[in-house]
Design an enzyme around this catalytic site. Structure first.
Site, PDB file in Angstrom:
ATOM      1  N   GLY A  70       0.816  -1.210   0.000  1.00  0.00           N
ATOM      2  CA  GLY A  70       0.000   0.000   0.000  1.00  0.00           C
ATOM      3  C   GLY A  70       0.852   1.264   0.000  1.00  0.00           C
ATOM      4  CD  GLN A 179      -6.794  -0.729   7.416  1.00  0.00           C
ATOM      5  OE1 GLN A 179      -7.520  -1.664   7.760  1.00  0.00           O
ATOM      6  NE2 GLN A 179      -5.502  -0.720   7.706  1.00  0.00           N
ATOM      7  CG  HIS A 201      -0.183  -6.710   4.887  1.00  0.00           C
ATOM      8  ND1 HIS A 201      -0.058  -6.359   6.216  1.00  0.00           N
ATOM      9  CD2 HIS A 201       0.078  -5.588   4.174  1.00  0.00           C
ATOM     10  CE1 HIS A 201       0.278  -5.065   6.286  1.00  0.00           C
ATOM     11  NE2 HIS A 201       0.367  -4.588   5.063  1.00  0.00           N
ATOM     12  CB  THR A 237      11.972 -10.083 -11.110  1.00  0.00           C
ATOM     13  OG1 THR A 237      13.113  -9.874 -11.939  1.00  0.00           O
ATOM     14  CG2 THR A 237      11.336 -11.427 -11.422  1.00  0.00           C
ATOM     15  CB  CYS A 324       3.206   3.140  11.102  1.00  0.00           C
ATOM     16  SG  CYS A 324       2.160   2.287   9.949  1.00  0.00           S
TER      17      CYS A 324
HETATM   18  C1  PLP Z   1      -4.780   3.212   5.204  1.00  0.00           C
HETATM   19  C2  PLP Z   1      -3.445   2.608   4.951  1.00  0.00           C
HETATM   20  N1  PLP Z   1      -2.713   3.029   3.920  1.00  0.00           N
HETATM   21  C3  PLP Z   1      -1.511   2.501   3.636  1.00  0.00           C
HETATM   22  C4  PLP Z   1      -0.969   1.507   4.406  1.00  0.00           C
HETATM   23  C5  PLP Z   1       0.378   0.932   4.062  1.00  0.00           C
HETATM   24  O1  PLP Z   1       0.241  -0.340   3.501  1.00  0.00           O
HETATM   25  P1  PLP Z   1       1.495  -1.341   3.434  1.00  0.00           P
HETATM   26  O2  PLP Z   1       1.693  -1.851   4.809  1.00  0.00           O
HETATM   27  O3  PLP Z   1       1.067  -2.421   2.492  1.00  0.00           O
HETATM   28  O4  PLP Z   1       2.639  -0.573   2.895  1.00  0.00           O
HETATM   29  C6  PLP Z   1      -1.685   1.038   5.515  1.00  0.00           C
HETATM   30  C7  PLP Z   1      -1.108   0.010   6.403  1.00  0.00           C
HETATM   31  O5  PLP Z   1      -1.431  -0.085   7.571  1.00  0.00           O
HETATM   32  C8  PLP Z   1      -2.963   1.591   5.788  1.00  0.00           C
HETATM   33  O6  PLP Z   1      -3.691   1.178   6.820  1.00  0.00           O
END
Ligand code: PLP
Length: 392
Positions: A70, A179, A201, A237, A324
């Site tokens: 993401g 989400q 994921h 790749t 995060c």
């Molecule tokens: C709303 C949102 N955007 C982006 C991300 C980032 O996704 P990724 O962990 O696949 O980089 C997250 C991950 O928690 C998310 O909740």
């Protein structure tokens, strides 16, 4: 038995996803750019699953590229839209105050390059309206980026309405649907979405893989220099096993969308009703337009970190904000954006559920742990004695 209630951070992979991946780890391990048969099997698989993901989003396969997740999809969407805007002399971007850091930090970078970024306030329930977006659009606006659903407080935003406003005003519209994908219905055409990010994921697929949808005709800027993979839009790749696993998980999630949402939201509502009984607590996020699996609360007089540690000791995995930001002592920018004061934002709990959560031992443990922590808290004593005023 551990209760895993942190599905917004990541999910357990489904059997379907694992089984779909195995052949591409064991036998069909070719590089899709190779001309021989092993490579060509991988290339065929890639084409097949691109169609699968496209079917889940209502787009054409050529409108999708696969990314590392993401964050990369968000970065590429925003940077691509900014480059398009720049070429037309348009350097104003609209977004919201409670986006994921993958969006907010990319916007900061664009600001340093001379773009003007306007973050719309999200109000007490955590949403923005299409009217707010319409009022903020200027002649030099090149992009509106509004998340589909918030990862911390679960609010679902009026994406189709915002998309319609952007389309009418000729402004590109990106939504971070990380989400939402696999949990809420998505149709990029009906919802007038130009760019959309998702991540494997979050719906029982593997980590480190995602997708970016860009409406036909929107030129993407490649973030990685190298080979001509993904039609030159994303060198490197392709991670075939992960892409195949993500597509299998997404197809399964989309096939059971309504059934899963009904099941998960019933548990969510039971938990919300039970936790709302805790004195001096407040639900975060939109009470109605809410992700099926999101339960987010603030409890006054406690520290979220201690709550998480004690819940973990009781066998419950939860979060106090996004994965995060947990581990940092800064209160969540999302909770601050909905107007929670610092001291309240520190006492937050996010439970994020999936269709495999059945146990509501949570309803016994959370009130017990909150009461225990309050008993030990000097802040709580000040509140009870009247030295400090209750906020909630
Ligand atoms: C709303 C949102 N955007 C982006 C991300 C980032 O996704 P990724 O962990 O696949 O980089 C997250 C991950 O928690 C998310 O909740």
């Amino acid at each position: 038995m551990t209760i895993y209630a942190d599905n917004a951070a990541t999910t357990k992979m489904s059997r379907t996803a694992i089984e779909a991946m195995l052949p591409y780890l064991e036998t069909d391990y070719g590089n899709p750019s190779s001309l021989h048969s092993v490579g060509q099997h991988a290339a065929e698989a890639l084409a097949g699953v691109r169609q699968t993901v496209a079917d889940c989003l209502g787009c054409a396969p050529r409108e999708l590229i696969f990314t590392s997740g993401g964050s990369e999809a968000d970065n590429q969407a925003l940077i691509s839209a900014a480059r398009i805007g720049e070429r037309k002399g348009k350097k104003h971007i609209i977004s919201t105050a409670f986006e994921h850091h993958a969006v907010l930090h990319t916007l900061k970078k664009l600001e340093r390059e001379g773009f003007t970024v306007e973050l719309l306030p999200v109000g007490a329930v955590g949403t923005v309206t299409a009217q707010q977006v319409a009022a903020a659009i200027r002649a030099d606006t090149c992009l509106v980026s509004v998340m589909y659903a918030n990862n911390e407080i679960g609010s679902i935003l009026p994406i189709a309405e915002i998309g319609a406003v952007c389309r009418e005003r000729g402004v590109l519209f990106h939504t971070d649907a990380v989400q939402a994908a696999g949990h809420l219905p998505i149709d990029v055409r009906e919802q007038s979405i130009d760019l959309l990010s998702l991540s494997g994921h979050k719906f029982h697929g593997p980590k480190g893989v995602g997708a970016l949808y860009a409406r036909q005709g929107i030129p993407l800027t490649s973030l990685i220099e190298g080979g001509a993979q993904e039609r030159g839009k994303r060198a490197g790749t392709e991670n075939i096993p992960a892409i195949v696993g993500m597509a299998a998980a997404l197809r399964e999630a989309c096939a059971h969308l309504d059934e899963n949402a009904a099941k998960v939201s019933a548990l969510r509502d039971r938990l919300i009703a039970g936790l709302a009984e805790i004195p001096h607590s407040a639900l975060n996020g939109d009470p109605v337009d809410r992700l099926p699996g999101n339960v987010s609360f603030c409890f006054e007089g406690i520290e979220g970190e201690s709550l998480l540690l004690l819940l973990d000791a009781a066998g419950i995995c939860a979060s106090s904000g996004s994965a995060c930001t947990s581990g940092s002592l800064d209160p969540s920018h999302v909770l601050l954006a909905i107007g929670r004061p610092h001291e309240v934002a520190h006492g937050s709990l996010r439970l994020s559920l999936c269709e495999w959560n059945t146990d509501d031992r949570i309803l016994a443990e959370v009130p017990r742990v909150v009461a225990y922590l309050r008993d030990m808290s000097p802040m709580w004593r000040d509140l009870v004695s009247g030295k400090r005023k209750f906020i909630l």
